[in-house]
Design a protein around this motif. Structure first.
Motif, PDB file in Angstrom:
ATOM      1  N   ASN A 256      -4.189  20.899   2.587  1.00 34.02           N
ATOM      2  CA  ASN A 256      -3.616  19.702   2.892  1.00 34.02           C
ATOM      3  C   ASN A 256      -2.380  19.240   2.968  1.00 34.02           C
ATOM      4  OD1 ASN A 256      -6.373  18.477   3.715  1.00 34.02           O
ATOM      5  ND2 ASN A 256      -6.837  18.646   1.483  1.00 34.02           N
ATOM      6  N   GLY A 257      -1.489  20.563   2.834  1.00 31.81           N
ATOM      7  CA  GLY A 257       0.015  20.084   2.625  1.00 31.81           C
ATOM      8  C   GLY A 257       0.695  20.205   4.045  1.00 31.81           C
ATOM      9  N   SER A 258       2.006  20.784   4.063  1.00 36.11           N
ATOM     10  CA  SER A 258       2.793  20.694   5.120  1.00 36.11           C
ATOM     11  C   SER A 258       2.300  22.014   6.074  1.00 36.11           C
ATOM     12  CB  SER A 258       4.320  20.893   5.198  1.00 36.11           C
ATOM     13  OG  SER A 258       5.083  21.214   6.085  1.00 36.11           O
ATOM     14  N   VAL A 259       1.574  21.614   7.116  1.00 31.73           N
ATOM     15  CA  VAL A 259       1.152  22.543   7.929  1.00 31.73           C
ATOM     16  C   VAL A 259       2.552  23.222   8.748  1.00 31.73           C
ATOM     17  CG1 VAL A 259      -1.177  21.624   8.658  1.00 31.73           C
ATOM     18  CG2 VAL A 259       0.865  20.899  10.054  1.00 31.73           C
ATOM     19  N   GLU A 260       3.712  22.444   8.848  1.00 37.48           N
ATOM     20  CA  GLU A 260       4.716  23.015   9.452  1.00 37.48           C
ATOM     21  C   GLU A 260       5.284  24.149   8.506  1.00 37.48           C
ATOM     22  OE1 GLU A 260       3.359  19.537  11.567  1.00 37.48           O
ATOM     23  OE2 GLU A 260       4.066  19.683   9.293  1.00 37.48           O
ATOM     24  N   GLU A 261       5.163  23.872   7.353  1.00 37.52           N
ATOM     25  CA  GLU A 261       5.996  24.857   6.233  1.00 37.52           C
ATOM     26  C   GLU A 261       5.067  26.358   6.332  1.00 37.52           C
ATOM     27  OE1 GLU A 261       6.957  24.831   1.598  1.00 37.52           O
ATOM     28  OE2 GLU A 261       6.318  23.162   2.268  1.00 37.52           O
ATOM     29  N   VAL A 262       3.822  25.989   6.567  1.00 37.81           N
ATOM     30  CA  VAL A 262       2.689  27.154   6.600  1.00 37.81           C
ATOM     31  C   VAL A 262       3.090  27.847   8.097  1.00 37.81           C
ATOM     32  CG1 VAL A 262       0.365  27.953   7.133  1.00 37.81           C
ATOM     33  CG2 VAL A 262       0.715  26.101   5.483  1.00 37.81           C
ATOM     34  N   LEU A 263       3.169  27.318   8.955  1.00 37.93           N
ATOM     35  CA  LEU A 263       3.761  27.913  10.399  1.00 37.93           C
ATOM     36  C   LEU A 263       5.007  28.660  10.091  1.00 37.93           C
ATOM     37  CD1 LEU A 263       3.623  28.546  13.272  1.00 37.93           C
ATOM     38  CD2 LEU A 263       4.399  26.318  13.776  1.00 37.93           C
ATOM     39  N   PHE A 264       6.185  27.896   9.403  1.00 41.99           N
ATOM     40  CA  PHE A 264       7.270  28.681   9.230  1.00 41.99           C
ATOM     41  C   PHE A 264       7.155  29.975   8.356  1.00 41.99           C
ATOM     42  CE2 PHE A 264      11.037  29.298   6.687  1.00 41.99           C
ATOM     43  CZ  PHE A 264      12.075  29.483   7.690  1.00 41.99           C
ATOM     44  N   LYS A 265       6.399  29.961   7.282  1.00 37.72           N
ATOM     45  CA  LYS A 265       6.074  31.277   6.542  1.00 37.72           C
ATOM     46  C   LYS A 265       5.412  32.120   7.369  1.00 37.72           C
ATOM     47  CE  LYS A 265       7.473  30.452   2.386  1.00 37.72           C
ATOM     48  NZ  LYS A 265       8.288  31.693   1.641  1.00 37.72           N
ATOM     49  N   LEU A 266       4.296  31.626   7.992  1.00 36.12           N
ATOM     50  CA  LEU A 266       3.718  32.846   8.943  1.00 36.12           C
ATOM     51  C   LEU A 266       4.350  33.418  10.098  1.00 36.12           C
ATOM     52  CD1 LEU A 266       0.299  31.055   9.433  1.00 36.12           C
ATOM     53  CD2 LEU A 266       0.674  32.843   7.823  1.00 36.12           C
ATOM     54  N   ALA A 267       5.588  32.686  10.543  1.00 35.57           N
ATOM     55  CA  ALA A 267       6.184  33.122  11.666  1.00 35.57           C
ATOM     56  C   ALA A 267       7.019  34.533  11.381  1.00 35.57           C
ATOM     57  CB  ALA A 267       7.096  31.898  12.173  1.00 35.57           C
ATOM     58  N   ASP A 268       7.226  34.814  10.291  1.00 35.58           N
ATOM     59  CA  ASP A 268       8.167  36.112   9.880  1.00 35.58           C
ATOM     60  C   ASP A 268       7.351  37.030  10.044  1.00 35.58           C
ATOM     61  OD1 ASP A 268      10.380  37.207   8.598  1.00 35.58           O
ATOM     62  OD2 ASP A 268       9.053  37.797   6.875  1.00 35.58           O
ATOM     63  N   ARG A 269       6.166  37.139  10.326  1.00 34.30           N
ATOM     64  CA  ARG A 269       5.209  38.239  10.356  1.00 34.30           C
ATOM     65  C   ARG A 269       4.260  38.365  12.011  1.00 34.30           C
ATOM     66  NH1 ARG A 269       1.614  40.076   5.902  1.00 34.30           N
ATOM     67  NH2 ARG A 269       2.210  42.255   6.674  1.00 34.30           N
ATOM     68  N   ASN A 270       4.373  37.134  12.407  1.00 38.40           N
ATOM     69  CA  ASN A 270       3.584  36.685  13.442  1.00 38.40           C
ATOM     70  C   ASN A 270       4.643  36.388  14.835  1.00 38.40           C
ATOM     71  OD1 ASN A 270       0.568  36.837  12.792  1.00 38.40           O
ATOM     72  ND2 ASN A 270       1.810  35.812  11.156  1.00 38.40           N
ATOM     73  N   PRO A 271       4.989  37.493  15.476  1.00 42.34           N
ATOM     74  CA  PRO A 271       6.017  37.176  16.677  1.00 42.34           C
ATOM     75  C   PRO A 271       5.697  35.998  17.692  1.00 42.34           C
ATOM     76  CG  PRO A 271       5.553  39.479  16.402  1.00 42.34           C
ATOM     77  CD  PRO A 271       4.418  38.758  15.630  1.00 42.34           C
ATOM     78  N   GLU A 272       4.340  35.796  17.952  1.00 39.17           N
ATOM     79  CA  GLU A 272       4.039  34.967  19.095  1.00 39.17           C
ATOM     80  C   GLU A 272       3.575  33.492  18.433  1.00 39.17           C
ATOM     81  OE1 GLU A 272       4.594  35.195  22.530  1.00 39.17           O
ATOM     82  OE2 GLU A 272       5.921  36.742  21.677  1.00 39.17           O
ATOM     83  N   ILE A 273       3.305  33.391  16.933  1.00 42.54           N
ATOM     84  CA  ILE A 273       2.616  32.423  16.557  1.00 42.54           C
ATOM     85  C   ILE A 273       3.342  30.992  16.961  1.00 42.54           C
ATOM     86  CG2 ILE A 273       4.075  32.171  14.323  1.00 42.54           C
ATOM     87  CD1 ILE A 273       1.105  31.638  13.055  1.00 42.54           C
ATOM     88  N   ILE A 274       4.701  30.655  16.965  1.00 36.77           N
ATOM     89  CA  ILE A 274       5.116  29.602  17.267  1.00 36.77           C
ATOM     90  C   ILE A 274       4.962  29.247  18.817  1.00 36.77           C
ATOM     91  CG2 ILE A 274       7.438  28.289  17.833  1.00 36.77           C
ATOM     92  CD1 ILE A 274       8.509  29.886  15.311  1.00 36.77           C
ATOM     93  N   ARG A 275       5.027  29.871  19.903  1.00 37.44           N
ATOM     94  CA  ARG A 275       4.632  29.970  21.130  1.00 37.44           C
ATOM     95  C   ARG A 275       2.975  29.244  21.116  1.00 37.44           C
ATOM     96  NH1 ARG A 275       1.888  32.195  24.698  1.00 37.44           N
ATOM     97  NH2 ARG A 275       1.588  34.167  23.588  1.00 37.44           N
ATOM     98  N   ILE A 276       2.042  29.855  20.416  1.00 29.56           N
ATOM     99  CA  ILE A 276       0.763  29.689  20.432  1.00 29.56           C
ATOM    100  C   ILE A 276       0.587  28.376  19.996  1.00 29.56           C
ATOM    101  CG2 ILE A 276      -1.473  30.343  19.449  1.00 29.56           C
ATOM    102  CD1 ILE A 276      -0.435  33.054  19.621  1.00 29.56           C
TER     103      ILE A 276
END
Length: 638
Positions: free
Chosen positions: A175-195
């Motif tokens: 229930n926290g910041s989903v944007e912060e989760v996305l930022f963390k995941l972006a380091d290892r997932n090259p296309e996650i932001i586009r998706i």
């Protein structure tokens, strides 16, 4: 299919992980709190799973829930980081996993806010984790799950996995910041932001995410700097499309901007092109820098990279420094300069100019620079290499060509048709490593230098594969010679270019003589041969054979004396011979220890040489096959 998917997962993990050269910095408390405040105002769409809290369950924070779940037995950190594939055909290439047509509602334990992924049914799935996970401070393992809920697929942020009382794996809604989760995941997932930023079912708020990546860490560096190239390119497109304020000329320190920080880490061509499209005036920041980015570009980057920089500098009327002007002359093979001016340059710049001329194989310029004092005495690495590490491109190419021609003359470089005329039972296939020939020749040279009569190496033949019209080889960092790997070529024979075949030698069971033992010790000491495994060394009727002669098997600076003694003692039968050998062994070992420092100092001196003086490394040469086959082998029998 299962094996294919597993192999794809392993390849994706290794290659993606190896490209990440910088770790994410921890978000400052102020940034994290600001994001949580922003997200607390945003309610997820009704379609996204929202667990209900039981009346009997006391209300606690999400982080407390995660900790409680951990006590119940969470999995190790290594397991959560991998995408979870729950049956069916799944592909993560491109960052997004696709499910089977079977659609099932996600099962949740509403009393404990648990999400169970249906990993028991191999024919369908209710949810999956299509991304590599990440660790969030004070929370634990986080990810985005893709679930089928209310008649459609959705992304939801989750923490976990945890284990319940029945040892069943479950996740909990984050229930926290989903944007912060996305930022963390972006380091290892090259296309996650586009998706996730282009998906209507994504819980991520684009505006809040941009606010996050443009915020600064404790070192005053915007967090966007931490994104990998693929995600960074997507974010720059979004910033430009939304006209979000983003000042790349703003200083983050006294002599640094975000743009120059990216340049110091040698960005990809696509990133540099995108940044200059974003703001063409950024190229002006290259002027009067302590270290010239253009100079480094000349020396190590591709032609299109150089052209992009020069074109951008010309459009913005950025003048070149004296160093850049000289390197530009060398890059374009300009010979119309005064000899006196070159001689008066500092040695470091002269070495760079000479290196660049050699890198681009400008033979006329190389010849002129050698006449102006750039020719050097050859320096060889200890081992089987035949090329000086400081050789110029002309010399290096001639050495390699002479090597192939000498093999051809000895009937050890054959076409596929010529090789087929031989008795195939006398040879067996090894690989395409030309270094095996170099290793074989190295041992043979030592046997000749020390007149060793009992040390043998089998014949090894380079067979040029069918359809190969040009033999392309690369000189590696250790000065090994390998066929150039062009991964755009699909046909195996053309990709491999050559095949190495070795002469079949039959071992025999017999003891060795004292003379053989001493010769064995000499050759291993002088070559530093170290691969004693299996049948790489064995006794034959006519002597001791070294079978596996890979380039990497030799290290004359550190010969394996202990292995020498163990091998010899196990092959000597006479106790008197063992005693005599042991005395000679100790004498040679002591003498080597006296010389060892000189060998190590020589190797260290070579390692400490400036990169641009070791110019023979990492070069590629092309030889028309017809030029190498001028000596015909009509009778190729051995």
């Amino acid at each position: 299919m299962k094996k294919v998917v597993i192999c794809m997962m392993i390849f994706y993990h290794v290659t993606n992980h190896s490209m990440q050269s910088r770790k994410l910095t921890r978000l400052t408390p102020a940034v994290s709190q600001a994001l949580r405040n922003d997200c607390s105002k945003k309610i997820f769409p009704a379609a996204v799973y929202q667990p209900r809290v039981s009346q009997q369950t006391p209300e606690v924070s999400s982080s407390q829930n995660f900790k409680e779940g951990s006590k119940q037995g969470s999995s190790t950190q290594s397991s959560w980081r991998k995408p979870l594939f729950l049956g069916g055909a799944v592909s993560t290439l491109g960052g997004l996993a696709y499910m089977q047509n079977t659609k099932k509602e996600v099962r949740a334990d509403s009393a404990e806010e648990k999400i169970y992924l249906s990993d028991r049914n191999p024919f369908g799935m209710a949810a999956e984790l299509p991304f590599w996970g990440a660790y969030l401070d004070n929370v634990g393992d986080v990810n985005f799950a893709r679930v089928y809920k209310n008649g459609k697929f959705q992304f939801i942020p989750v923490a976990g996995p945890f284990r319940d009382a029945n040892d069943e794996r479950y996740y909990m809604l984050y229930n926290g910041s989903v944007e912060e989760v996305l930022f963390k995941l972006a380091d290892r997932n090259p296309e996650i932001i586009r998706i996730l930023l282009n998906n209507v079912e994504s819980p991520v708020n684009t505006e809040v995410f941009l606010k996050l990546v443009l915020s600064k860490d404790a070192q005053n560096i915007p967090l966007i700097y931490r994104l990998n190239t693929d995600n960074l390119l997507n974010v720059l497109d979004i910033i430009k499309k939304r006209n979000t304020p983003f000042n790349l000329n703003e200083k983050i320190s006294e002599n640094q901007t975000l743009f120059t920080l990216w340049l110091e880490n040698m960005p990809s061509y696509e990133l540099l092109e995108k940044l200059l499209e974003f703001d063409p005036t950024l190229i002006k920041q290259l002027k009067n820098r302590p270290k010239s980015f253009l100079a480094e570009t000349f020396l190590i980057r591709s032609e299109k990279f150089v052209e992009l920089i020069l074109k951008s500098m010309a459009q913005q009327d950025v003048s070149l420094s004296n160093e850049e002007l000289w390197l530009k002359r060398a890059y374009f093979n300009e010979l119309s300069f005064f000899d006196e001016r070159f001689v008066q340059l500092n040695q470091e710049l002269k070495v760079k100019i000479y290196f660049l001329a050699n890198r681009l194989a400008h033979e006329d310029l190389i010849t002129k620079l050698k006449s102006l004092g750039m020719a050097e005495e050859p320096i060889y690495l200890p081992g089987p290499s035949i090329i000086p590490i400081n050789a110029d491109a002309i010399t290096e190419k001639n050495i390699i060509k002479d090597f192939f021609l000498s093999l051809r003359k000895a009937k050890l470089l054959l076409t596929h048709e010529e090789f087929n005329r031989l008795d195939q039972e006398k040879y067996f296939k090894k690989s395409n490593q030309i270094g095996r020939i170099l290793g074989r020749d190295f041992i043979e040279k030592i046997t000749q230098d020390f007149n060793l009569k009992h040390i043998k190496v089998p014949k090894k033949i380079i067979v040029i594969n069918n359809k190969v019209e040009k033999l392309v080889v690369s000189v590696m960092g250790d000065m090994d010679i390998e066929p150039f790997k062009n991964y755009s070529i699909k046909e195996d024979a053309l990709f491999e270019q050559v095949t190495i075949y070795a002469e079949e030698i039959l071992p025999v069971k017999r003891n060795i003589s004292l003379e053989e033992a001493i010769e064995f010790m000499i050759v291993v000491e002088k070559t530093g041969y170290k691969d004693f495994t299996g049948d790489n060394i064995f006794v034959a009727a006519d002597g001791i054979y070294f079978i596996d002669t890979e380039f990497e098997n030799f290290n004359p600076v550190n010969p394996p004396f202990d292995r020498i003694k163990n091998w010899v003692v196990s092959h000597l039968a006479n106790e008197n011979d063992i005693e005599k050998f042991s005395k000679e062994y100790e004498r040679r070992k002591q003498n080597f220890e006296k010389e060892k420092k000189k060998l190590k100092d020589r190797r260290s001196k070579i390692k400490e040489m400036p990169r641009y003086e070791k110019m023979a490394q990492w070069r590629t040469f092309t030889f028309p096959v017809e030029d190498l086959l001028k000596t015909h082998c009509k009778n190729a029998s051995m």
